[in-house]
Every structure is written in structure tokens, then in C-alpha cells.
Motif scaffolding. Structure first.
Motif, PDB file in Angstrom:
ATOM      1  N   CYS A 160      72.155  51.571  55.539  1.00  0.00           N
ATOM      2  CA  CYS A 160      72.506  50.158  55.699  1.00  0.00           C
ATOM      3  C   CYS A 160      73.519  50.014  56.841  1.00  0.00           C
ATOM      4  CB  CYS A 160      73.101  49.629  54.402  1.00  0.00           C
ATOM      5  SG  CYS A 160      73.789  47.976  54.582  1.00  0.00           S
TER       6      CYS A 160
ATOM      7  N   ASN B 211      75.381  47.631  57.370  1.00  0.00           N
ATOM      8  CA  ASN B 211      76.513  46.851  56.888  1.00  0.00           C
ATOM      9  C   ASN B 211      77.509  47.716  56.114  1.00  0.00           C
ATOM     10  OD1 ASN B 211      77.609  44.251  56.888  1.00  0.00           O
ATOM     11  ND2 ASN B 211      76.955  43.901  54.778  1.00  0.00           N
ATOM     12  N   CYS B 212      77.003  48.485  55.142  1.00  0.00           N
ATOM     13  CA  CYS B 212      77.911  49.261  54.290  1.00  0.00           C
ATOM     14  C   CYS B 212      77.618  50.755  54.356  1.00  0.00           C
ATOM     15  CB  CYS B 212      77.823  48.776  52.843  1.00  0.00           C
ATOM     16  SG  CYS B 212      76.251  49.178  52.050  1.00  0.00           S
TER      17      CYS B 212
ATOM     18  N   SER C 161      75.269  52.415  53.159  1.00  0.00           N
ATOM     19  CA  SER C 161      74.646  52.979  51.957  1.00  0.00           C
ATOM     20  C   SER C 161      73.334  53.656  52.323  1.00  0.00           C
ATOM     21  CB  SER C 161      74.408  51.873  50.931  1.00  0.00           C
ATOM     22  OG  SER C 161      73.127  51.999  50.357  1.00  0.00           O
TER      23      SER C 161
ATOM     24  N   CYS D 210      69.272  46.515  51.468  1.00  0.00           N
ATOM     25  CA  CYS D 210      70.282  47.392  50.897  1.00  0.00           C
ATOM     26  C   CYS D 210      70.640  46.878  49.503  1.00  0.00           C
ATOM     27  CB  CYS D 210      71.513  47.400  51.779  1.00  0.00           C
ATOM     28  SG  CYS D 210      72.914  48.213  51.007  1.00  0.00           S
TER      29      CYS D 210
ATOM     30  N   CYS E   8      74.811  46.110  48.963  1.00  0.00           N
ATOM     31  CA  CYS E   8      75.510  44.912  49.426  1.00  0.00           C
ATOM     32  C   CYS E   8      74.551  43.751  49.656  1.00  0.00           C
ATOM     33  CB  CYS E   8      76.299  45.210  50.705  1.00  0.00           C
ATOM     34  SG  CYS E   8      75.256  45.492  52.147  1.00  0.00           S
TER      35      CYS E   8
ATOM     36  N   HIS F 141      72.382  43.366  51.835  1.00  0.00           N
ATOM     37  CA  HIS F 141      72.110  43.098  53.244  1.00  0.00           C
ATOM     38  C   HIS F 141      70.625  43.309  53.504  1.00  0.00           C
ATOM     39  CE1 HIS F 141      72.882  42.757  57.488  1.00  0.00           C
ATOM     40  NE2 HIS F 141      72.402  43.952  57.743  1.00  0.00           N
TER      41      HIS F 141
END
Ligand SMILES: [Zn+2]
Length: 114
Positions: free
Chosen positions: A8, A10-11, A13, A25, A28, A30
């Protein structure tokens, strides 16, 4: 089976899953498109002075004399560098390699060519 889905953005993951043309994801929530993932991958590719894509293990040569921090010699233009390793850029140095006489050091991809 090896998980080849991207982490991900964004985070970071690693539990990404595919949903049609999207990556999702679950950590989060996303969502992003496969297109944007491909673009991000293309943007993160390391290219040499001529715009050729560099890969781990490539042999390259240096296109200009390069000063080395802490060394009295320069790396001469035309020096062959075998088996480069691509790394996360640090000070713009995105290639890790060993050069005879200098040892392990970082190079900038813009100063080498395949
Ligand atoms: Zn996430």
C-alpha cells in the motif's frame, strides 16, 4: 504462491488485494488503480545517462571523471563497474557497487551507462 502485489502506497501494508482494476488496502482502506501503480513503478526505475533502465547485476561504465569523498584519486571516465546493485537514493546515489581501488561506494545513475 509468491505475493507479487504492491505494498500500500499509503501505509505500506503488504495485505493489498486486487478488486477489478483497483488495488485495495484492507488496513487503511486506501484504493488505487493499477495504472497509477504502473506509473509509480516506471517513475521509480533507475535509468542510466542514456535513459536505459538499469537492473541489479548490470555492468556499466562511468561517463565522466568522478570525485570520491575521502579519496585522493578520481574514478576515471570509462571505468567499468561490474554487478551494480540498485539502492534507495541517498544524496542522489542510487547505485551501490564495488570499484577496484576504491572499494564499496555509491554512484549516481546519471553518471553511468550500460
Ligand atoms: Zn494502506
Amino acid at each position: 504462491m509468491e505475493n507479487t502485489l504492491p505494498n500500500c502506497p499509503n501505509c505500506n501494508s503488504e495485505y493489498t488485494y486486487e478488486d477489478g482494476s483497483l488495488f485495495v488496502c484492507p488496513m487503511c482502506n486506501h484504493e488505487w488503480t493499477k495504472e497509477s501503480e504502473a506509473e509509480a513503478t516506471a517513475a521509480s526505475m533507475v535509468k542510466d545517462a542514456n535513459g536505459n533502465i538499469l537492473n541489479n547485476g548490470d555492468n556499466v561504465s562511468v561517463i565522466k571523471d568522478l570525485k570520491v569523498k575521502g579519496a585522493s584519486n578520481v574514478i576515471k571516465q570509462g571505468t567499468k563497474v561490474k554487478g551494480i546493485k540498485l539502492v534507495d537514493p541517498e544524496d542522489g546515489h542510487d547505485i551501490d557497487c564495488k570499484i577496484p581501488g576504491f572499494g564499496q561506494l555509491g554512484l549516481k545513475s546519471e553518471f553511468v551507462k550500460k
